[in-house]
Design a protein around this motif. Structure first.
Motif: not given
Length: 297
Positions: A189-200
């Motif tokens: 989360h240092k380059l992308f604020t969104r996770g890879l699959a946040p709901t999973i």
């Protein structure tokens, strides 16, 4: 000595040394979870390596004929035992009573929160758990296909006398798990604020998946050059393919667990969870690799 047997010796020496170091009272008290993970790793690898070494014992009773391997069945039996345990863990989640007992067991060991986010807890979800849905069927089919592919791959490897290929496939996926974890902890989360699959899988970051798969591919390529007859290009392509498919398999198992409201599928492997938690990165990669290995042979 063959490269695969040298790898087995080096592997067991390294894992045994790490476990022995972590077993020291001071380290064991400070890092109890890491100690349990190392112990489980040692037990799993000892069982796999023992079955592998015995399976490679050759029969030279007929010098005029090619050597045979009368103990191949032991390695197949090892994969079958994994399949039986995995099928038991799947069935346990389909049964409301046994699933409730599993959740209580996980909670007693501090492995399961009282309320799992995104899990279904209404009466409607309880009724849904009593019958199979599409995700259950997809995951179960993927697990069975993976076991059948492992057995088929082992038979192909023995026929072609390319024994190190088995360890290359298994450890390419395990390198991916470790590399993703480390890269996720360092760069998550240092380059992308969104996770890879946040709901999973809320804890899985894009950085961990991206850089972890690249690091795992490099390590697996080096292992492949040592253990397999493949060129460095084939090793690198196979290694990266196994890394990416390992991410997909991990997400598939995470979705399966989240649907049933559990953090782990079991407590058999301390620090790892159940058998399904340990083989999730192989679910998609092993069948694909077996198919291409068969076609390109």
């Amino acid at each position: 000595m063959a490269s695969d047997l040298r790898f087995v010796i080096v592997l067991m020496l390294v894992v045994s040394s790490i476990w022995a170091m972590l077993a020291l009272p001071r380290l064991r008290q400070r890092l109890p979870k890491i100690y349990l993970i190392a112990r489980s790793w040692w037990l799993m690898l000892a069982a796999l390596c023992a079955c592998y070494v015995i399976a490679k014992i050759t029969d030279h009773s007929q010098p005029s004929q090619p050597p045979t391997y009368p103990y191949q069945w032991l390695l197949i039996a090892f994969f079958v035992l994994i399949s039986l345990r995995g099928c038991y863990e799947i069935k346990r989640l389909w049964c409301l009573q046994s699933k409730s007992l599993l959740i209580e067991k996980l909670q007693a060991r501090g492995l399961q929160p009282k309320i799992l986010p995104f899990s279904q807890t209404s009466s409607h979800s309880t009724q849904a758990y009593t019958r199979l849905n599409l995700l259950d069927l997809i995951f179960s089919s993927a697990f069975i296909t993976m076991i059948v592919s492992l057995i088929a791959l082992q038979q192909l490897i023995w026929q072609r006398e390319q024994y190190g290929v088995l360890f290359f496939v298994l450890f390419a996926s395990q390198f991916n798990d470790i590399a993703q974890y480390l890269c996720g902890r360092l760069l998550g989360h240092k380059l992308f604020t969104r996770g890879l699959a946040p709901t999973i899988s809320p804890n899985k970051s894009i950085e961990g998946a991206l850089f972890g798969s690249m690091l795992a591919a490099v390590l697996a390529t080096l292992l492949g050059i040592w253990l397999t007859p493949f060129s460095w290009l084939v090793c690198s392509l196979a290694a990266y393919g196994l890394a990416v498919s390992g991410i997909a398999g991990d997400l598939l198992e995470s979705a399966f667990k989240r649907q049933h409201g559990v953090k782990d599928t079991g407590t058999m492997l301390a620090g790892h969870g159940g058998v399904l938690d340990r083989v999730d990165s192989l679910l998609i990669g092993v069948p694909l690799f077996t198919l291409f290995y068969w076609l390109l042979g």
